[in-house]
Scaffold this motif. Structure first.
Motif: not given
Length: 291
Positions: A3-5, A20-22, A48, A51, A56
């Motif tokens: 899951e993204p942070s 959101d960061m992937y 996604a 990634a 990133e």
């Protein structure tokens, strides 16, 4: 794929922008900016996939959209969106590739040409050019203005409105994706998850059609620029797309069949193939040069 942070970027005028960061930046970083009236969740599948391929990815809620702050002064000029993208790019470090749809793409293009040249390594524009069709732009604004005040009694009502606006797109049975673009108020009704004041600011973007200085600077953009157009687009004509790309020193054009202005939503498979293919080609060229 994990899951993204969550991340927050603070702008110089004091707004918090949600993101959101992937993934990890094995092959570099990508900043994704959605269109007017959307949220960062519009990019979830694309982010996604990128990634998984080694990038990133930061998907951003533009000011006044989603979980980002609303401007207390109603500052939704294209210049302000552009400054926000330039600030986020700097905070990410390096020179991220930008993928921007509609408003997000135009803001990124303006940032590179006017605000912070050299801030991006490449720009992928999703169905947007400065010389957009005025009738198509008016249609988009009309859709965004509809139901702003009264909202919807339930998600099904909102789905009816979208289906009428996008008759070519199969209607999804699951409304979970739609729910991320709406918020339920104290009166129980659902409204779009963006500041209604954004529309007035977006309308000012159309004046870029006549900005000779801005157009002149586009010819000086040496970074790779990829325009992905929906072949059914009401906003970008084939002629306008070809004219725009022809003036760029390093331009590429992809026309996606079966897609309108909402290219990624209409044909995510074709959009993803075009976007990933472009970034992978640039990555191979960079590695070959560095080697």
């Amino acid at each position: 794929m994990n899951e993204p942070s969550r991340a927050i970027f603070r702008t110089t005028d004091g707004l918090d922008l949600a993101a959101d960061m992937y993934g990890r930046p094995t092959r570099g970083s990508v900043l994704m900016a959605h269109g007017g009236g959307q949220t960062r969740h519009a990019w979830a599948k694309t982010a996604a996939a990128l990634a998984d391929r080694g990038w990133e990815v930061v998907t951003l809620d533009l000011r006044g959209h989603g979980e980002s702050g609303w401007s207390p002064t109603g500052d939704y000029r294209i210049q302000r969106f552009s400054e926000d993208l330039a600030e986020v790019a700097r905070a990410m470090g390096g020179r991220p590739a930008l993928i921007g749809a509609s408003l997000g793409g135009l803001a990124g293009l303006y940032a590179e040409a006017e605000i912070a040249p050299g801030g991006f390594s490449s720009i992928t524009l999703v169905d947007i050019v400065p010389n957009m069709d005025p009738d198509g732009a008016a249609k988009v604004m009309e859709f965004m203005n509809a139901h702003v005040a009264q909202g919807f009694g339930n998600l099904e009502e909102a789905a009816d409105v979208i289906a009428a606006y996008l008759p070519h797109r199969p209607r999804p049975a699951d409304h979970s994706g739609l729910a991320k673009n709406l918020q339920q108020g104290g009166d129980g009704r659902f409204r779009w998850h963006w500041d209604p004041g954004v529309v007035a600011g977006m309308q000012s973007c159309r004046s870029l059609r006549d900005a000779d200085a801005f157009q002149a600077r586009l010819t000086g953009l040496t970074l790779p620029v990829h325009l992905i157009r929906g072949r059914l687009s009401e906003l970008v004509s084939r002629e306008a797309a070809e004219t725009f790309v022809a003036q760029l020193p390093n331009g590429k054009f992809t026309d996606v069949a079966g897609a309108s202005h909402m290219v990624a939503g209409d044909r995510n498979d074709a959009f993803l193939s075009a976007a990933v293919g472009f970034l992978e080609r640039l990555d191979r060229q960079t590695r070959a040069y560095d080697g």
